[in-house]
Design an enzyme around this catalytic site. Structure first.
Site: not given
Lengths: 462, 104
Positions: A388-389
């Site tokens: 995600n990040d």
């Protein structure tokens, strides 16, 4: 005479450590390197066991018991731990080393002649060793708890910076007072012990779980430092050099990890990652598009170039084997499949490489951040699995974002992006990801393993 | 201050070793590809268990009836040895995977 022989033998052990570390730094020789370092350790232990020592009682039964128990526990733990839990295991082992340093320092204080002034080089070193050992012990346990999920990031004491500062001042003040006493008062040692143990806890607790790799690496260098200090106490070269080698390597690795996230070590330690601002864009009413399995399977089969971006979600779901299965199916259809590895993918640098190697994914398929970013514009499909990040464009676009400035994988440049994710929940940094709402993005919700299994079945049938 | 100078003077040889070891450590480590960071960290972590030697020296010097020291030293050996053996074994497991794949 005997001492000269001992020192020469220790020198051999030291050389084995250095050669071992050196060989650990290249994939072809790493296995030898580890064995060489392990042999060096065994050699150093044997030398320590047998060399003649003045006033010795040997107490070999106690030593043998400790060596046997530790070896057994270590072997079993190392055999049983799943590959995904490696970082936690390293942290736990590291904490045990710190605890050992702590115990040695306590005994050194305990054995100190009652009527003698404490202000000596040896006692200053012992005091320092006690402090470092304690931090590395409790700090590593907290890091272990956070990675295992026992401890939540939200469990934070109020005013963590203030508490840490007060504790540190108290520890330094008490150390100075203790060392200047005319004779040793063991009660103060115990207070120092308790304060240092608490400091290890409060030092690590406010740091977000996503930063634990940096913390583990730092604590690893603390343990090395502790061992080196113990080496000074006993004037023992093997402990000194071995400890310092680890201290230096841990520090370098810590800095490398921070650089990969484009943050300073200070920034990681003092925090700011966990509590900055509200989740940007979280409240906006935006719609994500869901991918259908059948469509995706066909799209993949007729692609020329596919990239897989693995993240921690893949590790947690143990989906690396399925990933490799999908890879093989697609390669059989003439699709080029590669893996884009972000420097901090997973929970530790190199973590993803280890997991994918376990699933027999060949080395050349793993592409690093820079090369992958050059490749994305000509990529047909990017599969983001449990990451995600590291693919959040906010790192480039939104200066108010806590991850602003971190290099990311520019997957949004690809022709099509499919994100396999359990839910819409934000990643470790706790921030929303605009990538999910992008025009060419589609989501495939579900546990990475079951989603991949379905996808593999679908590609096999299609 | 006097104690500090005393410390430096008494341990000059050790301090030389210390400084060279720091330089050597950074030099050996700084050229590692990121693929090997986790195994390297684990291997280095195993080496930090070298503190087991301190615990052995401590027990060898202890009186045979000083049970507090013997028990603490025993714990020290067991803990550090877990770090050593577990560390090397885990590193070996990780590196084994690289090898298996290379053979194909």
């Amino acid at each position: 005479m005997a001492i000269t022989i001992v020192d020469t033998l220790y020198l051999i052990a030291i050389i084995l450590f250095i050669v071992g570390l050196k060989r650990l730094s290249s994939p072809d020789t790493a296995r030898d390197g580890n064995l060489i370092a392990a042999f060096g350790m065994g050699f150093a232990i044997v030398v320590t066991l047998v060399y003649p020592m003045e006033g010795n009682n040997n107490n070999y039964i106690w030593i043998a018991g400790g060596l046997l128990l530790g070896s057994l526990v270590g072997l079993i733990a190392a055999k049983r731990v799943p590959m995904t839990a490696m970082p936690e295991m390293v942290s736990l082992f590291n904490g045990l080393g710190g605890a050992s340093t702590m115990l040695i320092a306590i005994v050194e204080f305990y054995n100190y002649p009652a009527d003698q002034s404490l202000l000596s080089g040896q006692m200053i070193t012992t005091d320092f060793a006690l402090f470092v050992g304690c931090i590395s012990f409790t700090g590593s346990l907290i890091a272990y708890g956070k990675l295992q999920g026992f401890l939540r990031d939200s469990w934070v004491l109020p005013f963590p910076k203030l508490i840490n500062m007060v504790l540190l001042i108290a520890i330094i003040g008490l150390s100075i007072y203790l060392l200047n006493l005319p004779s040793l008062d063991f009660n103060y040692v115990l207070i120092l012990l308790v304060l240092s143990l608490i400091y290890g806890i409060t030092f690590v607790t406010p740091i977000g779980g996503g930063d634990m790799p940096v913390v583990i690496s730092l604590l690893n260098s603390f343990t090395g430092l502790g061992a080196a200090l113990a080496g000074l106490i006993y004037s023992n070269q093997v402990m000194l050099v071995g400890g310092i080698l680890v201290g230096a390597s841990g520090t370098i690795l810590t800095i490398l990890m921070c650089q990969a996230m484009n943050r300073s070590l200070f920034n990681v330690l003092v925090g700011g990652f966990t509590s900055t601002g509200p989740a940007a864009g979280g409240s906006r009413e935006e719609v994500v598009k869901e991918a259908s399995l059948a469509d995706l399977a066909i799209q993949l089969k007729y692609s020329k170039k596919v990239y897989i971006v693995p993240g921690y979600g893949l590790a947690v779901a143990q989906a690396q084997h399925l990933c490799s299965e999908l890879d093989n199916l697609l390669e059989a259809e003439g699709v080029s499949v590669k893996y884009a590895i972000h420097p901090v993918a997973g929970r530790m640098p190199g973590h993803m490489n280890v997991l994918l190697a376990e699933a027999n994914v060949p080395y050349p398929k793993l592409i690093d951040l820079e090369d992958a970013n050059k490749d994305f514009p000509s990529t047909d499909v990017v599969l983001v699995i449990g990451a995600n990040d590291v693919v959040n464009p906010a790192a480039k676009e939104d200066p108010s974002s806590p991850i602003y400035g971190m290099p990311i994988l520019d997957v949004e440049l690809a022709k099509s992006i499919v994100i396999l994710k359990r839910s819409m929940s934000p990643g470790y940094a706790g921030i929303q990801n605009q990538l999910f709402f992008g025009e060419r993005s589609r989501m495939l919700f579900g546990n990475a393993k079951s989603s991949l299994q379905k996808l593999v079945d679908e590609v096999g049938n299609a | 201050m006097e104690a500090l100078i005393q410390l430096l003077g008494d341990n000059l040889q050790m301090i030389y070793i210390l400084v060279f070891a720091i330089l050597l450590g950074t030099e050996v480590i700084s050229k590692v590809p990121s693929v090997l960071h986790t195994p390297l960290m684990s291997g280095a972590n195993a080496i930090s268990g070298v503190v087991v030697i301190g615990a052995i020296i401590l027990i060898r010097q202890a009186a045979s009836d000083d049970y507090l020291v013997l028990i603490l030293g025993f714990c020290g050996i067991a803990l550090a040895m877990t770090n050593v053996v577990g560390g090397y074994a885990v590193t070996h497991r990780m590196l084994d995977m690289f090898k298996k794949k290379k053979k194909d």
